[in-house]
Structures are given as structure tokens and as C-alpha cells.
Enzyme design. Structure first.
Site, PDB file in Angstrom:
ATOM      1  N   ASN A   9       0.864  -1.189   0.000  1.00 10.82           N
ATOM      2  CA  ASN A   9       0.000   0.000   0.000  1.00 10.82           C
ATOM      3  C   ASN A   9       0.896   1.233   0.000  1.00 10.82           C
ATOM      4  OD1 ASN A   9      -1.870   1.985   0.345  1.00 10.82           O
ATOM      5  ND2 ASN A   9      -2.562   1.324   2.382  1.00 10.82           N
ATOM      6  N   LYS A  11       0.061   4.212  -0.472  1.00  5.90           N
ATOM      7  CA  LYS A  11      -0.635   5.405   0.051  1.00  5.90           C
ATOM      8  C   LYS A  11      -0.382   6.606  -0.880  1.00  5.90           C
ATOM      9  CE  LYS A  11      -0.482   3.301   4.584  1.00  5.90           C
ATOM     10  NZ  LYS A  11      -0.443   3.446   6.026  1.00  5.90           N
ATOM     11  N   GLU A  94      -7.258   4.953   7.361  1.00  2.00           N
ATOM     12  CA  GLU A  94      -7.006   6.326   6.919  1.00  2.00           C
ATOM     13  C   GLU A  94      -8.206   6.882   6.141  1.00  2.00           C
ATOM     14  OE1 GLU A  94      -3.182   5.466   5.180  1.00  2.00           O
ATOM     15  OE2 GLU A  94      -2.398   5.139   7.189  1.00  2.00           O
ATOM     16  N   GLU A 164      -5.574  -4.303  10.762  1.00  2.00           N
ATOM     17  CA  GLU A 164      -4.563  -3.266  10.927  1.00  2.00           C
ATOM     18  C   GLU A 164      -4.893  -2.426  12.152  1.00  2.00           C
ATOM     19  OE1 GLU A 164      -2.599  -2.357   6.883  1.00  2.00           O
ATOM     20  OE2 GLU A 164      -4.435  -1.209   6.939  1.00  2.00           O
ATOM     21  N   GLY A 170       2.254   2.950  10.901  1.00  2.00           N
ATOM     22  CA  GLY A 170       3.220   4.034  10.743  1.00  2.00           C
ATOM     23  C   GLY A 170       3.866   4.481  12.039  1.00  2.00           C
ATOM     24  N   SER A 210       3.173  -1.392  10.653  1.00  2.00           N
ATOM     25  CA  SER A 210       4.608  -1.423  10.928  1.00  2.00           C
ATOM     26  C   SER A 210       5.233  -2.794  10.685  1.00  2.00           C
ATOM     27  CB  SER A 210       4.899  -0.935  12.353  1.00  2.00           C
ATOM     28  OG  SER A 210       4.480   0.404  12.498  1.00  2.00           O
TER      29      SER A 210
HETATM   30  P1  13P Z   1       2.724   0.904   7.791  1.00  2.00           P
HETATM   31  O1  13P Z   1       3.288  -0.415   7.293  1.00  2.00           O
HETATM   32  O2  13P Z   1       3.445   2.090   7.253  1.00  2.00           O
HETATM   33  O3  13P Z   1       2.568   0.895   9.282  1.00  2.00           O
HETATM   34  O4  13P Z   1       1.240   1.004   7.177  1.00  2.00           O
HETATM   35  C1  13P Z   1       0.392  -0.082   7.295  1.00  2.00           C
HETATM   36  C2  13P Z   1      -0.797   0.159   6.470  1.00  2.00           C
HETATM   37  O5  13P Z   1      -1.569   1.071   6.747  1.00  2.00           O
HETATM   38  C3  13P Z   1      -0.998  -0.689   5.288  1.00  2.00           C
HETATM   39  O6  13P Z   1      -2.243  -0.502   4.733  1.00  2.00           O
END
Ligand code: 13P
Length: 247
Positions: A9, A11, A94, A164, A170, A210
Site C-alpha cells: 500500500n 498510500k 485512513e 490493521e 506508521g 509497521s
Molecule cells: P505501515 O506499514 O506504514 O505501518 O502502514 C500499514 C498500512 O496502513 C498498510 O495498509
């Protein structure tokens, strides 16, 4: 035996040239294995071009639930299908938090996606406050049941569930083995009670938050974990390659 799934992802990251290069590098490497489904979720503006490149399948990070019409900025499931996009994320925290998506909207998106034959990574997860109040199992179960309301078992076969925990996204924090196994077990039992034992055994449940090259092999070895949805660590070839290799 469930096939593993790993999603990158991206983002709202990477400029055009960077996205093309990373996608080409990933596609040209040995990551394109038959042992796992590896899918890249780039910004939607790159989807059309990446979906024409050889290699990995791509997915959208979002869709709108209507089929067409006056919805400025929206992208319909049918439009995603028309550019050979195979997957879509629905219900990412998100989207829920920053874009105020309710369970009701997420349900409409999920229905629109599966009814148009897209594979959905349906995300769920609790905030730190909810975990601390020890309501996390109940909260996530409710998120799932609201999200998949009115879907039947055949439609659910197009879904992968991503757990998640918001407090692990993050932040560098991970849920512990016990926390992940407890939640993934609960999710599988909820699928069994809402649909069937057989679907609960075949549906893939992946972990996100993470997940990186250092912890991936541990996380992927936990009970009921069928892969991962990776954010930050999917933005660089080396770290993402190591995560895939840890399968
Ligand atoms: P991170 O791996 O940056 O923590 O993000 C996880 C995430 O939101 C995947 O969709």
C-alpha cells in the site's frame, strides 16, 4: 492450504518516475512467485499505466460505490475493471478517519466492488483507546459485520481481510504475537458464524501495521496470519523484497 497475500500500500507516496521505476524493479525481480499473491496499490493516477506493464497485478486504494454519474473525483468499480485493475482496498483506517467513511459507506463500497468482480482487501482495526478499554474484539467484530452486511458467501470469496490496528500503523509499534493471534482467531470465528466453516478456513486474513523486513517472518509465522498489508516498508525495493523473501 491458503495462498499467502502481500499487498504494497503505497498510500499518497512516490512521484510518477519513482512509481514506474519501483513497479518495474519489483516486477522484474523474482518476487513474482506462484507461492503468494503480491499486489501493488499505487496512487490511482498511476493505475492505468502500471496495469499495462508486465508483472505484478495492481489494486486501487479506494473506489466510490455508484456505477457512474455526477460524483466529482470518484472512481467506480466498473472504471477500475476497464483498466484491468483487479483489487481494491476498502475500509482502510485512513479512509475511515481522514475521509470520514462510515461503516455504511464502507458496506456500499464493498458491495459495489465484489459485485463488479474486483477482489477486495477489507480492512479493519481498533484505535489504542478501544484496545485499552478492552473492547477491541467486540469493536472489530462489529466493523466486519457492518462492512459485509447483505453480502453472501460467494461474494465474500472475493474478499481478503486485513487486520490493521490503528495504533500500529506508521508508528513502529507492532501488535504482539498474542494480540495478533487473538484477533485473527476471532475474525476467523466471526466468518464461520456469519457464513460457513468452510469459508472461515479458506478466507485469507493478513496483518498490517509497521510490518517490515525485520519482523515479517515472525508475523507471517503466527497462527491464522496469511500475509501482510505493508505501508512504509513497501516504498523501497530492498525492504519489500526482504519481506516477500521472509515468506
Ligand atoms: P505501515 O506499514 O506504514 O505501518 O502502514 C500499514 C498500512 O496502513 C498498510 O495498509
Amino acid at each position: 492450504m491458503r495462498k499467502k497475500f502481500i499487498g504494497a500500500n503505497w498510500k499518497m507516496n512516490l512521484l510518477y518516475e519513482e512509481a514506474i521505476k519501483l513497479f518495474a524493479d519489483l516486477s522484474n525481480s523474482t518476487l513474482n512467485t506462484s507461492e503468494a499473491d503480491i499486489v501493488v496499490f499505487p496512487s490511482s493516477i498511476y493505475l492505468s499505466e502500471l496495469s499495462k506493464m508486465p508483472g505484478l497485478p495492481v489494486g486501487a486504494q479506494d473506489l466510490y460505490f455508484a456505477d457512474s454519474g455526477a460524483f466529482t473525483g470518484g472512481i467506480a468499480a466498473r472504471q477500475l475493471k476497464s483498466i484491468s485493475c483487479k483489487y481494491v482496498l476498502v475500509g482502510h483506517s485512513e479512509r475511515r478517519i481522514t475521509f470520514f467513511e462510515t461503516d455504511e459507506v464502507i458496506n456500499l463500497k464493498l458491495k459495489s466492488a465484489v459485485r463488479n468482480d474486483l477482489k477486495v482487501v477489507f480492512c479493519c482495526g481498533e484505535s489504542l483507546g478501544i484496545r485499552e478499554s478492552k473492547k477491541h474484539l467486540e469493536f472489530v467484530t462489529n466493523q466486519l459485520m457492518q462492512g459485509w452486511k447483505d453480502l453472501d458467501e460467494t461474494e465474500m470469496k472475493n474478499c481478503i481481510i486485513a487486520y490493521e490496528p490503528i495504533w500500529a500503523i506508521g508508528t513502529g509499534l507492532n501488535a504482539s504475537k498474542m494480540e495478533i493471534e487473538e484477533m485473527h482467531g476471532t475474525i476467523r470465528r466471526t466468518v464461520a458464524s456469519c457464513f460457513s466453516h468452510s469459508l472461515s478456513q479458506s478466507i485469507r486474513i493478513v496483518y498490517g501495521g509497521s510490518c517490515n523486513q525485520h519482523n515479517a517472518s515472525d508475523i507471517f509465522s503466527f497462527n491464522d496470519v496469511d500475509g501482510g498489508l505493508i505501508g512504509g516498508a513497501s516504498l523501497e525495493f530492498d525492504s519489500f523484497e526482504k519481506i516477500i523473501k521472509s515468506l
